[in-house]
Design a protein around this motif. Structure first.
Motif, PDB file in Angstrom:
ATOM      1  N   ALA B  68      -0.127   3.349  -8.496  1.00  0.00           N
ATOM      2  CA  ALA B  68       0.949   3.914  -9.308  1.00  0.00           C
ATOM      3  C   ALA B  68       1.724   4.976  -8.527  1.00  0.00           C
ATOM      4  N   ARG B  69       1.011   5.778  -7.733  1.00  0.00           N
ATOM      5  CA  ARG B  69       1.676   6.820  -6.946  1.00  0.00           C
ATOM      6  C   ARG B  69       2.648   6.188  -5.946  1.00  0.00           C
ATOM      7  N   TYR B  70       2.185   5.110  -5.313  1.00  0.00           N
ATOM      8  CA  TYR B  70       3.031   4.424  -4.325  1.00  0.00           C
ATOM      9  C   TYR B  70       4.277   3.856  -5.012  1.00  0.00           C
ATOM     10  N   LEU B  71       4.044   3.185  -6.146  1.00  0.00           N
ATOM     11  CA  LEU B  71       5.174   2.604  -6.874  1.00  0.00           C
ATOM     12  C   LEU B  71       6.120   3.687  -7.376  1.00  0.00           C
ATOM     13  N   GLU B  72       5.546   4.793  -7.811  1.00  0.00           N
ATOM     14  CA  GLU B  72       6.388   5.885  -8.305  1.00  0.00           C
ATOM     15  C   GLU B  72       7.330   6.372  -7.199  1.00  0.00           C
TER      16      GLU B  72
END
Lengths: 581, 549
Positions: B68-72
């Motif tokens: 999720a952090r990467y996608l964010e």
């Protein structure tokens, strides 16, 4: 055999190309490190502060583990109080040291940036108008502004982070091993994977960063050019069509920026995977050890769990700031291009200002611009005696402006010599003795008076007014409420082409030099104003050598002599009347 | 603040991306809290000899957090840079109607600062401010419920500390950063103007031995810029330190409070591990806020400068649809009782001007420099509207016609025509985007540029302008002439068309121009009689008035 040769030659070419590129890359890195050297003491201080802050993590983990373990065990406030007080002291000290580390590094970066910008400005000044002709102003501006800015990331973040990414994890491994060897080995193994993971991402970042820098220069170049030509575009109803080009460069910049960021995010994600993966392994190992009642015990387990993220913190910062280094290496290309070009151009020192009107000699002078269609001057020879006023005539594009650029030292002759009182003119040597007014003068940001004083900052007010009056500057300036104090140029009042030329002429008047070079001084002037300006020039020319490139019959009539240039050659160097008079 | 809201509204188009980014960020934060919460419960279980449950969930949340952090990061940055690209286009679009009257003294350096660095400064608004603030608020709400389940009193203490870190520190940072940020933007623009002045004024500065002084001007602007930037770093470092201290303090406070309340808390001693680690994870959500709010000053200053340009009122604008008239077939031009003075100038540039040219007529306007000739042409092109009186085309007030329609009817040949950095073909295409090579070669021939074209290394594809082949003054004028010929408009305005040319070149440019005059309505201004030879009638203006009709 013969058919094989070209492909072999190509292969060799490709190989040397690759090794050339590598060598270039190494050179850029060396340059960056070299520029950062002045900041080394500050960077070292920053690293030291960051390192101590990193070591304090051990104390912090120890105290927090003791607190939590105590609370789990049901200890009271009075038992935990002193530990808590100590923990607060440590964490305040740690936060303070981290802040100090950042602040010191930022001040170091600031010094490096200022030094590099000053060098770039000096290099541009040394290169002069001739070099700039082959460059786009917007792109060079992007180099001085945005590309220098990448040094901030390089010095303030990359350099300290790079050192701390090895030092802190290694230092923190010691207590980890002491408390629990198994945890130590897990961390060591994960740490060993970091360089591999970084290398997998890293090799592509250099290229992406360079592309981003190129896209940035391109965007700046197109913006400046289209903004400056906006009125023309508008009149042709073409401004809206240009939006496609604007969208193109803006989108290109976005795409190249995202390409860099994707790699940066990838590298930090890889490091996060390593960090969280090791945390999970360590947690699993410690939990089962606790269940079976084996070593190292609850407090030690908590200590290790708090310590593990601290081991990876500097490594994660390395992942985040890895692209700062690539960005700086990519930007170094643009900066070095300017600095290298300036280094190749021989230095000239301004000669003493000549006291009396000099003699000017062009001896078989040729000048060819690189990539130019034909030679601007082709073996031109003439002599101007001291104190003489000469009108330089010829069709537009025949080489008049080139002759003046040679005297100014903006250009160097490809053959022959230009001499001033017998000494060859090279670079800036003659400028101290010259007053010059060009065809498309730049009005720099500032007051009109500042602009007039450009060539003689200490000119007294009376002289300023006299020059402004003689060159018909007062005529328009006095209609403005603020007169000569009006702010002109960028962000101020705009001047028309004709007004700007009169300002340039007034600058030349104020400068009070023994050799006067005027390029079309009476263009854009009506007959009355022309006569008035020429009367002023008549007063100016006394005791000076004056060369005027002109199309005006009136200027020619008043000159002592006429030199005619046609297609780069001198065809007449005597008194004559120009056609049309 | 209104500046920021206005620019935020422009990001609506990318709201989808932004929402995805915010959701990803929320998922990442929640997963982070879950990871540490489960880790805490594992420790509590181990300490009490309980069963180890949730190891699988721990791994799942860990993976979710990283993903999720990467996608964010990907989505918020993608969204932001798309918005910035949109903004660049928008600002440029808004600058078009301002030219030339309202762009005034802006010669490019300052405009470029607005288009490049000011818009770049807005990234903070989109990436750092909006999403993190939303996520921090939601996290605080979640934490209140979680800790409240154990002890409302402890929850209140922790939330108070979180508010200190998430509201107090950012508020202080915002205050500290407000003036510094504005200074940073202003000094940055001054620095860029200094650099552009240096480059475009190199010949003037070198000739006047003023390069050193210009370098000093640049260095002074840079010193201010770097000083502001350094102060920003100091504020950022101190507020980051304050946030960390408050986060850790709340951890210590929580543990001490737990020890004090002891057995009163549900779950007893071991549950402290869960509460402490969750609190630590939750504070991660407020960590980015101080910097984001500190940069608000800089962002707001940049936003103000962007709006100043993008929302400046054009000197003239198209008539509302109900007043708009179709372009009349007639090309007769007239000025009736026109008075005009430039904004801020006490003196009228034009006074009581009555002039008319019939369709196909040729009017010359003579007069000394600064008499108002160029202003008169500017009125005909409707760069300005008269203070009183009116300007008409075919009997219709220019103010009732679409500007683009007026410009489409008029070809302008002036000494200030810009040569764009681009190929010769592109330079001609601005007049006729669809013309083929034969047509382009044809007009170049008619403009007397046949030999010029033949000598170009890449023909029509040769790069001209900045960083290209240098064209002489005469060639530039002929390129402008070729554009006018291509445009083939029924009205021609000639603004000192041969200024700065030698007599021979002047004659040949005028000769090339002459056939184009046939059948067109022509107004020419010049202080040189030769340029007005071909006119039917010549009037003379002085000091903004017609003195001789």
């Amino acid at each position: 055999m013969v058919e094989v040769l070209p492909s072999t030659a190509d292969d060799v070419g490709a190989l040397s190309d690759v090794s050339d590129r590598r060598a270039e890359e190494r050179r850029r890195r060396r340059w960056l490190t070299g520029r950062a050297r002045v900041a080394l003491p500050a960077v070292a201080l920053s690293i030291a502060a960051g390192f101590v802050a990193g070591l304090l993590a051990v104390a912090q983990a120890f105290l927090l583990a003791r607190l939590i373990a105590g609370a789990i065990g049901g200890a009271g406030v009075d038992t935990l109080g002193p530990t808590a007080a100590l923990a607060v002291g440590v964490l305040v000290a740690r936060a303070g040291l981290s802040a100090l580390s950042d602040i010191v590094a930022a001040s170091a970066a600031s010094n490096v940036k200022r030094a590099v910008r000053a060098d770039l400005v000096a290099a541009l000044a040394h290169l002069g108008p001739s070099w700039l002709k082959s460059r786009r102003t917007g792109a060079v501006t992007a180099t001085v502004m945005e590309q220098v800015e990448t040094l901030d990331g390089f010095v303030a973040r990359w350099l300290p982070v790079q050192a701390l990414a090895t030092a802190i994890p290694v230092a923190l491994l010691v207590p980890a091993f002491m408390v629990d060897a198994g945890t130590g080995w897990i961390l060591l193994a994960a740490g060993a994977l970091v360089p591999l993971a970084m290398a997998a991402v890293g090799w592509r970042t250099g290229m992406a960063a360079r592309r981003q820098m190129t896209a940035m220069q391109r965007m700046s170049g197109v913006f400046l050019d289209r903004l400056q030509g906006l009125t023309t575009l508008k009149l042709f109803g073409a401004a809206e069509r240009e939006l496609a080009a604007i969208r193109d460069v803006a989108d290109g910049f976005r795409a190249s920026t995202m390409a860099v960021l994707r790699l940066a995010f990838l590298s930090s994600t890889v490091l996060e995977v390593l960090a969280i993966g090791s945390l999970a392994l360590v947690a699993g190992r410690l939990a089962s050890a606790l269940i079976t009642g084996g070593a190292p015990g609850l407090e030690a387990a908590l200590f290790l769990l708090i310590l593990v993220p601290e081991v990876f913190l500097p490594l994660r910062r390395l992942g985040v700031h890895y692209h700062d280094r690539s960005a700086a290496a990519g930007a170094a290309e643009g900066m070095l291009e300017i600095l290298d070009a300036a280094a190749r151009q021989p230095a000239t020192t301004a000669r003493h200002r000549l006291e009396r009107a000099p003699e000017v000699v062009f001896d078989a002078v040729s000048l060819a611009y690189p990539g130019g269609r034909r030679a601007a001057l082709d073996g031109a020879s003439f002599r101007i005696a001291p104190g003489e006023t000469v009108a330089l005539v010829g069709e537009s594009g025949s080489g008049k402006s080139s002759a003046i650029a040679l005297l100014m030292g903006y250009e160097r002759p490809t053959a022959g010599t230009v001499r001033l009182d017998g000494a060859a003119v090279e670079g800036a040597v003659a400028r101290a003795s010259i007053a010059w007014a060009g065809q498309t003068p730049r009005i720099v940001a500032g007051s009109l008076a500042d602009n007039l004083r450009l060539g003689r900052p200490d000119a007294p007010d009376e002289a300023l007014r006299a020059a402004a009056d003689a060159c018909r500057v007062l005529e328009f300036a006095e209609r403005w409420p603020e007169g000569l104090a009006t702010i002109v140029g960028e962000g101020g009042r705009g001047l028309s082409g004709g007004e700007a030329r009169r300002v340039a002429l007034a600058r030349a008047f104020l400068r009070d030099a023994p050799l006067v070079l005027l390029d079309e001084p009476t263009a854009n002037l009506d007959r009355d104003s022309e006569a008035a300006v020429l009367d002023a020039i008549d007063r100016l020319r006394v005791g000076r050598t004056v060369l005027i490139a002109t199309h005006s019959p009136e200027v020619v009539r008043r000159a002592d002599r006429v030199i005619r240039i046609e297609a780069g050659r001198v065809t007449v160097a005597a008194r004559e009347t120009v056609a049309g008079d | 603040m209104t500046d920021l809201l206005a620019l935020l509204a422009l990001a609506r188009k990318r709201a989808g991306w932004m929402a995805i980014g915010a959701i990803c960020s929320l998922v990442a934060t929640a997963a982070g809290i879950a990871v540490l919460g489960i880790a805490g419960s594992l420790i509590a279980a181990a300490a009490t000899g309980g069963v180890l449950a949730g190891l699988l969930w721990l791994r799942a949340f860990a993976v979710a957090r990283i993903g999720a952090r990467y996608l964010e990061r990907l989505t918020t940055h993608e969204a932001t840079f798309r918005v910035l690209a949109d903004l660049r286009l928008w600002v440029f679009e808004r600058a078009i109607p301002l030219a030339p009257a309202r762009l005034g003294g802006w010669r490019g350096g300052d405009l470029m600062a607005r288009l490049v660095s000011d818009i770049d400064a807005l990234d903070g608004l989109y990436i750092r401010l909006v999403t993190p603030t939303v996520v921090a608020v939601l996290t605080a709400v979640g934490l209140t419920f979680l800790l409240g389940a154990y002890s409302p009193a402890l929850a209140a203490v922790v939330i108070a500390l979180m508010a200190l870190a998430g509201i107090g520190v950012p508020a202080l940072a915002e205050r500290a950063g407000r003036r510094v940020g504005a200074e940073q933007v202003a000094a940055g623009a001054r620095l860029r103007v200094g650099v552009v002045d240096l480059m475009q004024g190199m010949a003037d500065l070198a000739a006047n031995e003023a390069l050193g002084r210009q370098a000093a001007t640049i260095a002074a602007a840079e010193a201010d810029y770097e000083a502001a930037q350094f102060r920003q770093t100091v504020i950022a470092s101190l507020s980051a330190a304050a946030t960390v201290v408050v986060a850790q303090l709340s951890l210590v406070a929580l543990v001490l409070g737990w020890a004090a309340l002891g057995p009163a808390i549900a779950g007893g001693g071991p549950a402290v591990a869960v509460a402490a680690l969750v609190t630590l994870a939750a504070f991660e959500a407020v960590a980015p806020l101080p910097l984001a709010w500190q940069m608000l000053g800089r962002t707001a200053a940049a936003a103000r400068r962007i709006r100043e340009l993008a929302e400046a009122t054009p000197a003239v604008s198209d008539p509302p649809a109900e007043r708009r008239r179709p372009v009349p077939p007639s090309t007769a031009l007239a000025l009736e009782g026109v008075r005009f003075s430039y904004p801020g100038s006490p003196v009228a540039a034009l006074e009581r001007i009555d002039l008319a040219v019939a369709e196909g007529g040729r009017l010359g306007i003579a007069g000394p420099s600064g008499a108002g000739k160029s202003t008169l042409l500017a009125m005909l092109l409707r760069f300005h509207d008269p203070d009183s009186g009116r300007v008409t085309l075919g009997g219709v007030d220019l103010r009732d016609l679409a500007l683009a329609d007026v410009h489409a009817r008029i070809g302008v040949l002036s000494q200030s025509t810009a040569i764009l950095a681009g190929s010769l073909r592109e330079n001609l295409a601005i007049a006729a985007p669809d013309a083929d090579d034969a047509a382009l070669a044809g007009v170049l021939e008619r403009a007397g540029l046949g030999p010029f074209l033949a000598a170009l290394p890449d023909g029509l594809d040769t790069w001209l302008g900045e960083a290209g082949v240098t064209v002489s003054g005469g060639e530039a004028r002929r390129i402008a002439l070729a554009r006018v010929l291509l445009k083939d408009a029924p009205i021609l305005l000639l603004d000192e068309p041969t200024e700065g040319l030698d007599a021979d070149t002047e004659r040949s440019v005028l000769a090339a121009l002459r056939p184009a005059l046939a059948g067109r309505t022509v107004i020419a201004i010049s202080h040189r009689p030769a340029a007005l030879d071909a006119m039917d009638r010549v009037v003379r203006i002085e000091g903004g008035r017609i003195v001789e009709a």
